[in-house]
Design a protein around this motif. Structure first.
Motif, PDB file in Angstrom:
ATOM      1  N   PRO A  48     -20.310   4.034   0.713  1.00 48.24           N
ATOM      2  CA  PRO A  48     -19.626   3.585  -0.192  1.00 48.24           C
ATOM      3  C   PRO A  48     -18.823   2.331   0.392  1.00 48.24           C
ATOM      4  O   PRO A  48     -17.940   2.469   0.985  1.00 48.24           O
ATOM      5  N   HIS A  49     -19.437   1.186  -0.344  1.00 50.22           N
ATOM      6  CA  HIS A  49     -18.835   0.042   0.358  1.00 50.22           C
ATOM      7  C   HIS A  49     -17.619  -0.548  -0.851  1.00 50.22           C
ATOM      8  O   HIS A  49     -16.834  -1.214  -0.236  1.00 50.22           O
ATOM      9  N   ALA A  50     -17.696  -0.160  -2.044  1.00 48.11           N
ATOM     10  CA  ALA A  50     -16.694  -0.515  -3.167  1.00 48.11           C
ATOM     11  C   ALA A  50     -15.333   0.263  -2.725  1.00 48.11           C
ATOM     12  O   ALA A  50     -15.542   1.761  -2.632  1.00 48.11           O
ATOM     13  N   PRO A  51     -14.176  -0.206  -3.011  1.00 45.04           N
ATOM     14  CA  PRO A  51     -13.076   0.756  -2.909  1.00 45.04           C
ATOM     15  C   PRO A  51     -13.044   1.774  -3.818  1.00 45.04           C
ATOM     16  O   PRO A  51     -12.384   2.793  -3.430  1.00 45.04           O
ATOM     17  N   ASP A  52     -13.503   1.667  -5.050  1.00 47.67           N
ATOM     18  CA  ASP A  52     -13.309   2.647  -6.219  1.00 47.67           C
ATOM     19  C   ASP A  52     -14.613   3.416  -6.251  1.00 47.67           C
ATOM     20  O   ASP A  52     -14.868   4.038  -7.479  1.00 47.67           O
ATOM     21  N   ASP A  53     -15.586   3.448  -5.304  1.00 49.95           N
ATOM     22  CA  ASP A  53     -16.653   4.445  -5.276  1.00 49.95           C
ATOM     23  C   ASP A  53     -16.296   5.560  -5.750  1.00 49.95           C
ATOM     24  O   ASP A  53     -15.463   6.238  -4.862  1.00 49.95           O
ATOM     25  N   SER A  54     -17.135   6.318  -6.454  1.00 52.14           N
ATOM     26  CA  SER A  54     -16.602   7.920  -6.790  1.00 52.14           C
ATOM     27  C   SER A  54     -16.837   8.648  -5.551  1.00 52.14           C
ATOM     28  O   SER A  54     -16.234   9.656  -5.515  1.00 52.14           O
ATOM     29  N   ALA A  55     -17.520   8.287  -4.444  1.00 50.44           N
ATOM     30  CA  ALA A  55     -17.793   8.995  -3.153  1.00 50.44           C
ATOM     31  C   ALA A  55     -16.283   9.449  -2.467  1.00 50.44           C
ATOM     32  O   ALA A  55     -16.310  10.430  -1.931  1.00 50.44           O
ATOM     33  N   TRP A  56     -15.474   8.412  -2.544  1.00 50.07           N
ATOM     34  CA  TRP A  56     -14.085   8.571  -2.096  1.00 50.07           C
ATOM     35  C   TRP A  56     -13.195   9.516  -2.463  1.00 50.07           C
ATOM     36  O   TRP A  56     -12.198  10.190  -1.928  1.00 50.07           O
ATOM     37  N   SER A  57     -13.341  10.116  -3.957  1.00 50.35           N
ATOM     38  CA  SER A  57     -12.736  10.990  -4.374  1.00 50.35           C
ATOM     39  C   SER A  57     -12.787  12.300  -3.579  1.00 50.35           C
ATOM     40  O   SER A  57     -11.930  13.084  -3.668  1.00 50.35           O
ATOM     41  N   ALA A  58     -13.736  12.766  -2.955  1.00 46.11           N
ATOM     42  CA  ALA A  58     -14.093  13.851  -2.236  1.00 46.11           C
ATOM     43  C   ALA A  58     -13.667  13.992  -0.849  1.00 46.11           C
ATOM     44  O   ALA A  58     -13.884  14.853  -0.115  1.00 46.11           O
ATOM     45  N   VAL A  59     -12.955  12.705  -0.551  1.00 40.93           N
ATOM     46  CA  VAL A  59     -12.847  12.609   0.991  1.00 40.93           C
ATOM     47  C   VAL A  59     -11.289  12.808   1.248  1.00 40.93           C
ATOM     48  O   VAL A  59     -10.327  12.235   0.438  1.00 40.93           O
ATOM     49  N   ASP A  60     -10.767  13.454   2.146  1.00 42.40           N
ATOM     50  CA  ASP A  60      -9.344  13.693   2.596  1.00 42.40           C
ATOM     51  C   ASP A  60      -8.816  12.348   2.842  1.00 42.40           C
ATOM     52  O   ASP A  60      -9.234  11.479   3.355  1.00 42.40           O
ATOM     53  N   THR A  61      -7.474  12.255   2.290  1.00 47.16           N
ATOM     54  CA  THR A  61      -6.810  11.112   2.622  1.00 47.16           C
ATOM     55  C   THR A  61      -5.481  11.282   3.762  1.00 47.16           C
ATOM     56  O   THR A  61      -5.000  12.340   3.804  1.00 47.16           O
ATOM     57  N   TYR A  62      -5.119  10.402   4.482  1.00 47.42           N
ATOM     58  CA  TYR A  62      -4.307  10.675   5.669  1.00 47.42           C
ATOM     59  C   TYR A  62      -3.195   9.535   5.418  1.00 47.42           C
ATOM     60  O   TYR A  62      -3.834   8.151   5.131  1.00 47.42           O
ATOM     61  N   TRP A  63      -2.147   9.880   5.775  1.00 44.46           N
ATOM     62  CA  TRP A  63      -0.918   8.913   5.564  1.00 44.46           C
ATOM     63  C   TRP A  63      -0.584   8.686   7.047  1.00 44.46           C
ATOM     64  O   TRP A  63      -0.224   9.353   7.638  1.00 44.46           O
ATOM     65  N   PHE A  64      -0.163   6.979   7.034  1.00 46.77           N
ATOM     66  CA  PHE A  64       0.427   6.637   8.335  1.00 46.77           C
ATOM     67  C   PHE A  64       1.511   5.729   8.102  1.00 46.77           C
ATOM     68  O   PHE A  64       1.558   4.761   7.489  1.00 46.77           O
ATOM     69  N   PRO A  65       2.673   6.258   8.748  1.00 43.48           N
ATOM     70  CA  PRO A  65       4.091   5.322   8.290  1.00 43.48           C
ATOM     71  C   PRO A  65       3.861   3.950   9.270  1.00 43.48           C
ATOM     72  O   PRO A  65       3.388   3.996  10.235  1.00 43.48           O
ATOM     73  N   LEU A  66       4.434   2.906   8.599  1.00 39.11           N
ATOM     74  CA  LEU A  66       4.571   1.770   9.345  1.00 39.11           C
ATOM     75  C   LEU A  66       5.996   1.188   9.455  1.00 39.11           C
ATOM     76  O   LEU A  66       6.815   1.519   8.758  1.00 39.11           O
ATOM     77  N   VAL A  67       6.355   0.691  10.632  1.00 37.71           N
ATOM     78  CA  VAL A  67       7.728   0.135  10.691  1.00 37.71           C
ATOM     79  C   VAL A  67       7.853  -1.507  11.349  1.00 37.71           C
ATOM     80  O   VAL A  67       6.512  -2.120  11.646  1.00 37.71           O
ATOM     81  N   GLY A  68       8.745  -2.135  11.146  1.00 38.18           N
ATOM     82  CA  GLY A  68       8.712  -3.472  11.350  1.00 38.18           C
ATOM     83  C   GLY A  68       8.592  -3.752  12.999  1.00 38.18           C
ATOM     84  O   GLY A  68       8.823  -3.034  14.029  1.00 38.18           O
ATOM     85  N   GLN A  69       7.744  -4.768  13.446  1.00 39.75           N
ATOM     86  CA  GLN A  69       7.812  -5.272  14.591  1.00 39.75           C
ATOM     87  C   GLN A  69       9.286  -5.811  15.138  1.00 39.75           C
ATOM     88  O   GLN A  69       9.234  -7.056  14.864  1.00 39.75           O
ATOM     89  N   ILE A  70       9.636  -5.338  16.134  1.00 39.90           N
ATOM     90  CA  ILE A  70      11.095  -5.619  16.577  1.00 39.90           C
ATOM     91  C   ILE A  70      10.863  -5.884  18.215  1.00 39.90           C
ATOM     92  O   ILE A  70      11.871  -5.876  18.890  1.00 39.90           O
ATOM     93  N   ILE A  71       9.622  -6.028  18.739  1.00 38.92           N
ATOM     94  CA  ILE A  71       9.491  -5.985  20.087  1.00 38.92           C
ATOM     95  C   ILE A  71       9.362  -7.470  20.568  1.00 38.92           C
ATOM     96  O   ILE A  71      10.183  -8.022  21.617  1.00 38.92           O
ATOM     97  N   ARG A  72       8.513  -8.281  19.890  1.00 38.64           N
ATOM     98  CA  ARG A  72       8.374  -9.504  20.397  1.00 38.64           C
ATOM     99  C   ARG A  72       8.919 -10.442  19.248  1.00 38.64           C
ATOM    100  O   ARG A  72       8.735 -10.273  18.108  1.00 38.64           O
ATOM    101  N   LYS A  73       9.254 -11.545  19.846  1.00 39.42           N
ATOM    102  CA  LYS A  73       9.987 -12.517  18.852  1.00 39.42           C
ATOM    103  C   LYS A  73       9.100 -13.661  18.219  1.00 39.42           C
ATOM    104  O   LYS A  73       7.906 -13.740  18.977  1.00 39.42           O
ATOM    105  N   PRO A  74       9.154 -13.895  17.178  1.00 38.26           N
ATOM    106  CA  PRO A  74      10.200 -13.543  16.038  1.00 38.26           C
ATOM    107  C   PRO A  74       9.854 -12.252  15.577  1.00 38.26           C
ATOM    108  O   PRO A  74       8.771 -11.694  15.379  1.00 38.26           O
ATOM    109  N   ARG A  75      11.026 -11.295  15.595  1.00 38.12           N
ATOM    110  CA  ARG A  75      10.939  -9.931  15.333  1.00 38.12           C
ATOM    111  C   ARG A  75      11.286  -9.846  13.660  1.00 38.12           C
ATOM    112  O   ARG A  75      11.459 -10.648  12.928  1.00 38.12           O
TER     113      ARG A  75
END
Length: 521
Positions: free
Chosen positions: A267-294
């Motif tokens: 499936p190349h398209a984001p809304d292809d019906s094939a995606w409905s049968a695939v598990d979804t995984y959630w990954f949190p994001l945080v701000g980049q505060i290591i390198r300036k400009p942070r």
């Protein structure tokens, strides 16, 4: 005498929380200076050393203006309200919960000291009476008809103007929002109730609709009840509808993305019906505060990921909530307020510009044999990482390359990565595709089944002033391309069952033969 038990119950209900009876402002100051002043300031004005790194900023206690209350709009919070905020924190902000970090006595004393910053608390003529909220009709869950009513009133009282048609904070008024002090403020993303300031249950949402969030553009709707514009039941239906936009439970982070093998076309398209049968995984994001400009105030809190593969190719779908399809000139004023609100690591204030939205998916150049991985923050000059990058705007496209640190990205020729993107009602959905194999194994990761492949994510919201090192980041996780299951895995158990059944029947037959022979003798 017969009325005495009932009278005792009433007195108990009216009595203040016993935890709040004994408060020591002197001891509270010690607690405050140690744990609170760094953000809220020595004098409680919300101007501590950390304040210029936060959106929304810390509470200015001198104003006596509080968002999360059980009291009517314009009234002071009760002590129980204040203690609840101290205990549980305020999701969606930098305010943590202190219930497990400070003792009960320390929290009560800190509460008492915080009240000394505003003379309003000493004025006994000011009301601090909780509203009578009651309970949700129909048990609080709300069926299809209840949610339909809630959606109708969501539109009629103007929620969509700020929160958007689908509730992702992308309404037409969203770029103009600011608090009473002029700080930029996002309309809440109603699809992330675990980040709701004040709690994400139906009851919590109803309470916010009744009280409003003083000091912000979020009004109270109690006056609409008084004006008979809508009933209390209908306001509960709005709360139930808002709650229905989020998952039943907050997403749980899983370390490994499993990409199943497809027997059909990728499936190349984001809304292809094939995606409905695939598990979804959630990954949190945080701000980049290591390198300036942070960057301490990222707009993107996480990404949702799905992956599949065929015998020769892989597709990875990444979606995330974003209040605008950047670059968007309507958000330039908002970007300016963000840059004004936050301290910058630049020597001079950067001018707002029309920056695009961006996404990067990161892998090692080769699959590690052990647990060693490159530096997660885009590798280094001696140990680069392999990335897929996508950018919105007129030249929206995907490119593969090597990151040799946070400020250097070298595209590779014939990268072979494709991308299709859709922006819809406050959400981006991007699908990356690539062949599993690569002729350029020195620069491009060859994907293999049955191996744990490290993967990480980076995102930029251009309409929040994010570009370059100003971004949201994740740590390393893993991608696993599931191997096809050999036919013998299915055949062997069947053969074993048949063999076992045959042996059992043989044993029974022989036993019957012996019994018959003995009878004949």
């Amino acid at each position: 005498m017969s009325n005495r038990p009932a009278l005792c119950v009433i007195l108990l209900l009216l009595a203040p929380d016993s935890r709040l009876l004994s408060q020591d402002t002197t001891a509270g100051k010690t607690v405050y200076v140690k744990w609170c002043a760094g953000c809220h300031g020595d004098n409680g004005a919300g101007d501590g050393a950390g304040a210029r790194r936060m959106i929304p900023p810390p509470r200015d206690f001198t104003a006596g203006l509080y968002q999360i209350r059980s009291t009517a709009s314009g009234e002071l919070p009760t002590d129980a309200d204040l203690l609840r905020a101290i205990d549980d924190g305020l999701p969606g902000t930098a305010m943590p919960g202190w219930q497990t970090r400070l003792s009960d006595r320390e929290r009560r004393d800190a509460l008492a000291y915080i009240k000394t910053f505003s003379s309003f608390f000493a004025d006994t003529t000011l009301h601090r009476t909780p509203l009578a909220f009651g309970g949700a009709p129909g048990g609080g869950g709300g069926g299809a008809e209840a949610l339909k009513v809630g959606r109708q009133f969501y539109d009629s009282i103007g929620c969509r103007k700020c929160h958007g048609d689908q509730g992702r904070g992308d309404g037409p008024s969203a770029p103009t929002l600011k608090d009473d002090a002029g700080h930029p403020i996002f309309a809440a993303n109603l699809h992330e109730n675990w980040r709701f300031n004040g709690g994400g249950s139906v009851d919590d949402i109803y309470h916010r609709l009744r009280t409003g969030l003083d000091g912000t553009p979020m009004p109270a709707f109690s006056d609409l009840l008084e004006q008979k514009f809508l009933s209390d039941e209908q306001l509960w239906r709005i709360a139930q509808y808002v709650r229905s936009l989020s998952p039943e439970e907050p997403p749980v982070v899983r370390d490994v993305i499993h990409a199943p093998l497809l027997r059909r076309a990728l499936p190349h398209a984001p809304d292809d019906s094939a995606w409905s049968a695939v598990d979804t995984y959630w990954f949190p994001l945080v701000g980049q505060i290591i390198r300036k400009p942070r960057w301490f105030a990222p707009a993107i809190s996480g990404v949702w990921v799905k992956a599949v593969h065929t015998a020769d190719s892989i597709a990875l779908r990444v979606s995330w909530d974003d209040r605008s399809a950047s670059p968007d000139s309507a958000w330039l004023g908002f970007v300016g307020r963000v840059l004004d609100a936050l301290d910058s690591d630049y020597s001079t204030r950067e001018q707002p510009a029309l920056w695009p939205d961006q996404l990067a998916v990161q892998f090692p150049v080769s699959i590690p044999t052990g647990m060693e991985r490159p530096y997660f923050l885009m590798g280094s000059s001696s140990a680069p990482v392999y990335q897929w990058r996508w950018s919105s705007g007129a030249r929206a496209a995907a490119v593969a390359g090597l990151a040799r640190g946070i400020e250097r990205f070298d595209p590779v020729s014939n990268g072979g990565v494709g991308a299709q993107a859709v922006y819809d009602h406050g959400q981006w959905r991007v699908v990356f595709t690539r062949a599993l194999a690569s002729a350029d194994t020195a620069s491009q990761l060859p994907f293999r089944t049955g191996r744990a492949i490290p993967v990480a994510f980076f995102a930029w919201d251009g309409s929040n002033g994010e570009h370059g090192t100003r971004m949201a980041i994740s740590t390393w996780y893993f991608l696993a391309l599931d191997e096809p299951v050999p036919a013998r895995v299915f055949i062997s158990p069947v053969l074993a069952m048949v063999l076992t059944l045959g042996l059992g029947m043989l044993v029974v037959w022989r036993a019957q033969q012996k019994t018959s022979f003995r009878r004949q003798q």
